[in-house]
Motif scaffolding. Structure first.
Motif, short mmCIF file in Angstrom:
data_model
loop_
_atom_site.label_atom_id
_atom_site.label_comp_id
_atom_site.label_asym_id
_atom_site.label_seq_id
_atom_site.Cartn_x
_atom_site.Cartn_y
_atom_site.Cartn_z
N VAL A 1 -6.39 60.82 -32.71
CA VAL A 1 -6.54 59.91 -31.48
C VAL A 1 -6.25 58.71 -32.06
O VAL A 1 -6.89 58.19 -32.83
N LEU B 1 -6.52 54.60 -30.74
CA LEU B 1 -6.95 53.82 -29.78
C LEU B 1 -6.52 52.32 -30.12
O LEU B 1 -7.02 51.88 -30.82
N ALA C 1 -4.23 54.55 -25.43
CA ALA C 1 -4.66 55.54 -26.33
C ALA C 1 -3.61 56.29 -26.60
O ALA C 1 -2.52 56.50 -25.55
N PHE D 1 -2.75 60.78 -28.31
CA PHE D 1 -3.25 61.81 -28.83
C PHE D 1 -1.98 62.57 -29.66
O PHE D 1 -0.96 62.92 -28.89
N GLY E 1 -3.10 59.05 -22.16
CA GLY E 1 -3.67 58.07 -22.83
C GLY E 1 -3.90 56.45 -22.12
O GLY E 1 -4.20 55.87 -22.78
N VAL F 1 -5.94 54.59 -20.89
CA VAL F 1 -7.42 54.69 -20.90
C VAL F 1 -7.93 53.11 -20.41
O VAL F 1 -9.00 52.67 -20.49
N LEU G 1 -13.39 59.30 -26.02
CA LEU G 1 -12.20 60.25 -26.62
C LEU G 1 -12.22 61.18 -27.65
O LEU G 1 -11.94 62.08 -27.65
N LEU H 1 -10.09 59.48 -35.35
CA LEU H 1 -9.71 58.62 -34.42
C LEU H 1 -9.48 57.08 -35.12
O LEU H 1 -10.13 56.88 -35.95
#
Ligand SMILES: [Zn+2]
Length: 202
Positions: free
Chosen positions: A13, A15, A23, A25, A40, A42, A121, A130
């Protein structure tokens, strides 16, 4: 996944925190885009109680969204409210890097709030890694520690934030790297495939 740490290749992920918050993935080498390329999104993740003192209204009409609390614009505005007048976000970052206590406090607050989003997340996707694209976490050790501490407090799934939450390998050049990755990703996926047609020269 093309250029960064090998640990990102199983599932990642990403961010992104800059002028906007977003975001992405990826799993097994493939990005999940969704039918509207909206996966994503967010930016308007509600931060819940304690997210904001003197909350800035968000473009969506609510307050306390992740983006409206941590975007570059929000950081500059919050600095001004505290009497720290800077001409740009970059200047605010330079102040924090130089050790200005007020600027540093703003970046540490940002790291905590980004950590809330990161924890969510991690619980949603349980990725191998992440990656946080945020210059404070990338360049100021206290910020990365704060972000990981927030993840440790809030995530149910992530047992080892030191390993699972990493700053971008491309702090300071991430947008240029991302642009190149889009072009090279298409080439690596299908090296012998047709190139996009060029506009005809009249
Ligand atoms: Zn919003």
């Amino acid at each position: 996944q093309l250029f960064g740490e090998a640990s990102t290749r199983a599932s990642t992920v990403l961010l992104f925190v800059g002028a906007v918050v977003d975001a992405a993935f990826a799993s097994s080498g493939a990005m999940h885009l969704g039918p509207r390329s909206g996966a994503g999104s967010v930016a308007h993740l509600p931060l819940g109680s304690g997210g904001s003192g003197g909350a800035e209204p968000c473009s969506c009409g609510r307050t306390g969204c992740l983006q409206s609390e941590v975007s570059e614009r929000a950081m500059v505005r919050r600095a001004a409210e505290q009497g720290l007048i800077v001409g740009s976000f970059t200047e605010l970052l330079d102040r924090a890097l130089a050790g200005d206590a007020r600027a540093l406090a703003l970046f540490r607050r940002r790291a905590r709030l980004v950590g809330r989003g990161a924890a969510l997340l991690l619980d949603m996707f349980d990725p191998e890694v992440l990656v946080v694209v945020e210059p404070g976490a990338g360049r100021i050790p206290e910020c990365l520690a704060d972000l990981r501490a927030e993840v440790a407090e809030r995530s149910w799934v992530c047992e080892d934030p030191e390993r699972a939450v990493v700053p971008s390998s491309f702090t300071g050049s991430v947008l240029a790297t991302a642009g190149g990755a889009v072009a090279l990703g298409a080439l690596y996926t299908d090296p012998l495939g047709p190139w996009p047609a060029l506009p005809a020269v009249s």
